[in-house]
Design a protein around this motif. Sequence first.
Motif, PDB file in Angstrom:
ATOM      1  N   ALA A   1       0.832  -1.208   0.000  1.00 38.82           N
ATOM      2  CA  ALA A   1       0.000   0.000   0.000  1.00 38.82           C
ATOM      3  C   ALA A   1       0.864   1.253   0.000  1.00 38.82           C
ATOM      4  N   SER A   2       1.925   1.246   0.816  1.00 39.51           N
ATOM      5  CA  SER A   2       2.810   2.407   0.864  1.00 39.51           C
ATOM      6  C   SER A   2       3.467   2.654  -0.483  1.00 39.51           C
ATOM      7  N   HIS A   3       3.891   1.553  -1.110  1.00 41.55           N
ATOM      8  CA  HIS A   3       4.540   1.682  -2.413  1.00 41.55           C
ATOM      9  C   HIS A   3       3.575   2.227  -3.461  1.00 41.55           C
ATOM     10  N   GLU A   4       2.344   1.719  -3.465  1.00 38.13           N
ATOM     11  CA  GLU A   4       1.371   2.139  -4.472  1.00 38.13           C
ATOM     12  C   GLU A   4       0.905   3.570  -4.253  1.00 38.13           C
ATOM     13  N   LEU A   5       0.898   4.049  -3.022  1.00 40.17           N
ATOM     14  CA  LEU A   5       0.424   5.399  -2.731  1.00 40.17           C
ATOM     15  C   LEU A   5       1.443   6.471  -3.079  1.00 40.17           C
ATOM     16  N   ARG A   6       2.688   6.084  -3.268  1.00 39.29           N
ATOM     17  CA  ARG A   6       3.720   7.082  -3.556  1.00 39.29           C
ATOM     18  C   ARG A   6       3.460   7.798  -4.892  1.00 39.29           C
ATOM     19  N   THR A   7       2.995   7.043  -5.892  1.00 35.97           N
ATOM     20  CA  THR A   7       2.776   7.639  -7.218  1.00 35.97           C
ATOM     21  C   THR A   7       1.650   8.669  -7.215  1.00 35.97           C
ATOM     22  N   PRO A   8       0.456   8.350  -6.690  1.00 37.23           N
ATOM     23  CA  PRO A   8      -0.597   9.377  -6.697  1.00 37.23           C
ATOM     24  C   PRO A   8      -0.250  10.607  -5.866  1.00 37.23           C
ATOM     25  N   ILE A   9       0.468  10.430  -4.771  1.00 40.80           N
ATOM     26  CA  ILE A   9       0.882  11.583  -3.973  1.00 40.80           C
ATOM     27  C   ILE A   9       1.843  12.463  -4.767  1.00 40.80           C
ATOM     28  N   ALA A  10       2.760  11.822  -5.489  1.00 45.47           N
ATOM     29  CA  ALA A  10       3.700  12.588  -6.325  1.00 45.47           C
ATOM     30  C   ALA A  10       2.959  13.360  -7.407  1.00 45.47           C
ATOM     31  N   VAL A  11       1.937  12.744  -8.002  1.00 42.38           N
ATOM     32  CA  VAL A  11       1.141  13.419  -9.036  1.00 42.38           C
ATOM     33  C   VAL A  11       0.380  14.599  -8.439  1.00 42.38           C
ATOM     34  N   ILE A  12      -0.210  14.403  -7.254  1.00 47.85           N
ATOM     35  CA  ILE A  12      -0.951  15.482  -6.595  1.00 47.85           C
ATOM     36  C   ILE A  12      -0.031  16.667  -6.311  1.00 47.85           C
ATOM     37  N   LEU A  13       1.164  16.388  -5.790  1.00 46.44           N
ATOM     38  CA  LEU A  13       2.103  17.466  -5.487  1.00 46.44           C
ATOM     39  C   LEU A  13       2.549  18.203  -6.751  1.00 46.44           C
TER      40      LEU A  13
ATOM     41  N   ASN B   1       0.824  18.484  -9.555  1.00 51.39           N
ATOM     42  CA  ASN B   1      -0.306  19.277 -10.028  1.00 51.39           C
ATOM     43  C   ASN B   1      -0.507  20.533  -9.183  1.00 51.39           C
ATOM     44  N   LEU B   2      -0.277  20.418  -7.882  1.00 51.76           N
ATOM     45  CA  LEU B   2      -0.407  21.577  -7.004  1.00 51.76           C
ATOM     46  C   LEU B   2       0.644  22.636  -7.332  1.00 51.76           C
ATOM     47  N   ASP B   3       1.856  22.185  -7.662  1.00 50.50           N
ATOM     48  CA  ASP B   3       2.904  23.130  -8.051  1.00 50.50           C
ATOM     49  C   ASP B   3       2.521  23.869  -9.337  1.00 50.50           C
ATOM     50  N   VAL B   4       1.924  23.122 -10.273  1.00 50.05           N
ATOM     51  CA  VAL B   4       1.480  23.745 -11.523  1.00 50.05           C
ATOM     52  C   VAL B   4       0.380  24.772 -11.247  1.00 50.05           C
ATOM     53  N   LEU B   5      -0.588  24.393 -10.419  1.00 48.06           N
ATOM     54  CA  LEU B   5      -1.670  25.310 -10.078  1.00 48.06           C
ATOM     55  C   LEU B   5      -1.153  26.561  -9.389  1.00 48.06           C
TER      56      LEU B   5
ATOM     57  N   GLU C   1      -0.754  19.345   3.530  1.00 50.21           N
ATOM     58  CA  GLU C   1      -1.297  18.042   3.933  1.00 50.21           C
ATOM     59  C   GLU C   1      -0.770  16.923   3.043  1.00 50.21           C
ATOM     60  N   ALA C   2      -0.600  17.215   1.748  1.00 48.27           N
ATOM     61  CA  ALA C   2      -0.057  16.200   0.833  1.00 48.27           C
ATOM     62  C   ALA C   2       1.387  15.861   1.199  1.00 48.27           C
ATOM     63  N   LEU C   3       2.162  16.861   1.607  1.00 51.01           N
ATOM     64  CA  LEU C   3       3.541  16.603   2.029  1.00 51.01           C
ATOM     65  C   LEU C   3       3.579  15.777   3.315  1.00 51.01           C
ATOM     66  N   ARG C   4       2.646  16.037   4.223  1.00 47.52           N
ATOM     67  CA  ARG C   4       2.564  15.234   5.445  1.00 47.52           C
ATOM     68  C   ARG C   4       2.219  13.780   5.104  1.00 47.52           C
ATOM     69  N   MET C   5       1.291  13.614   4.166  1.00 53.59           N
ATOM     70  CA  MET C   5       0.930  12.268   3.733  1.00 53.59           C
ATOM     71  C   MET C   5       2.112  11.572   3.074  1.00 53.59           C
ATOM     72  N   LYS C   6       2.872  12.303   2.274  1.00 53.06           N
ATOM     73  CA  LYS C   6       4.054  11.723   1.626  1.00 53.06           C
ATOM     74  C   LYS C   6       5.060  11.242   2.664  1.00 53.06           C
ATOM     75  N   LYS C   7       5.274  12.056   3.715  1.00 50.85           N
ATOM     76  CA  LYS C   7       6.214  11.674   4.783  1.00 50.85           C
ATOM     77  C   LYS C   7       5.724  10.425   5.513  1.00 50.85           C
ATOM     78  N   LEU C   8       4.435  10.352   5.786  1.00 58.12           N
ATOM     79  CA  LEU C   8       3.867   9.180   6.450  1.00 58.12           C
ATOM     80  C   LEU C   8       4.062   7.930   5.606  1.00 58.12           C
ATOM     81  N   ILE C   9       3.806   8.030   4.312  1.00 60.40           N
ATOM     82  CA  ILE C   9       3.955   6.885   3.411  1.00 60.40           C
ATOM     83  C   ILE C   9       5.403   6.422   3.378  1.00 60.40           C
ATOM     84  N   GLU C  10       6.339   7.368   3.311  1.00 60.35           N
ATOM     85  CA  GLU C  10       7.760   7.001   3.296  1.00 60.35           C
ATOM     86  C   GLU C  10       8.167   6.308   4.590  1.00 60.35           C
ATOM     87  N   ASP C  11       7.644   6.787   5.725  1.00 61.83           N
ATOM     88  CA  ASP C  11       7.962   6.164   7.010  1.00 61.83           C
ATOM     89  C   ASP C  11       7.391   4.751   7.101  1.00 61.83           C
TER      90      ASP C  11
END
Length: 251
Positions: free
Chosen positions: A40-52, A54-58, A77-87
């Motif tokens: 789950a952690s591995h699979e969630l890394r990609t959508p979080i990266a895409v969200i971040l 897209n947010l930079d583009v916006l 909040e997305a960065l916090r989620m990314k840190k949690l997934i990495e941990d």
Amino acid sequence: LIILGIALILFGILSFYLSKWSLSPIEYAWRQQKQFTSDASHELRTPIAVILANLDVLNSMPMLPEQQPWILRTKTEALRMKKLIEDLLFLARQDAKTQNLPMESVDISSILWERCLSFEALAFEKGIKLDYDIADNLKILGHEGNVKQLLSILLDNAMKYCGEKGSVYLKAYCVKEKTFVLIQNSGEPIDKEDLKHIFERFYRTDKSRARTEGGYGLGLAIAKTIVESMHGRISVLSDKENGTVFKLELG
């Protein structure tokens, strides 16, 4: 006596296989849980990266002034989620023993200097007194990336909970070919009951404050995992006179 001896041996063999059979569902569930966390952690890394991304583009596009805070809060909040997934992924790999990093001689003195210097700006911003006493040429056996992560976790933790206008003190020295690192901070002492669980995953002594500071209760669990992977020891003492002191013993 011979019959009794044979009976005891048979009983021991039977008990061994029965206990193994009864524990097999628990072992299977534990393996499945670890595998799920890793996957789950591995699979969630990609959508979080895409969200971040897209947010930079916006954020780079023209927008109304009242819209930008929404983008920034979402990114936080997305960065916090990314840190949690990495941990979670780090702990899952350690549990599964799939992260066999090479062990080599590491100059922990230079890493400590680097970490302390990187935290000086934060200490100045928060009005925290940061002092350190680091012996030269301290060498340990470990993985450089993990050592940096370990020290960052402990320094970050000390800075967060040293109290307003508090102080943090780091000392590193060598005794009989063992390297010791002490990280002491002021602030409210940790309760004795909390000290027993402080290295457990997702355990937080003050849930409301941890939420404010952006923590999930995984940092100290990761720190302990890293120390144990280097065959070292980590301990903590906390009282009103000395504050909270984390002690590392590394080879």
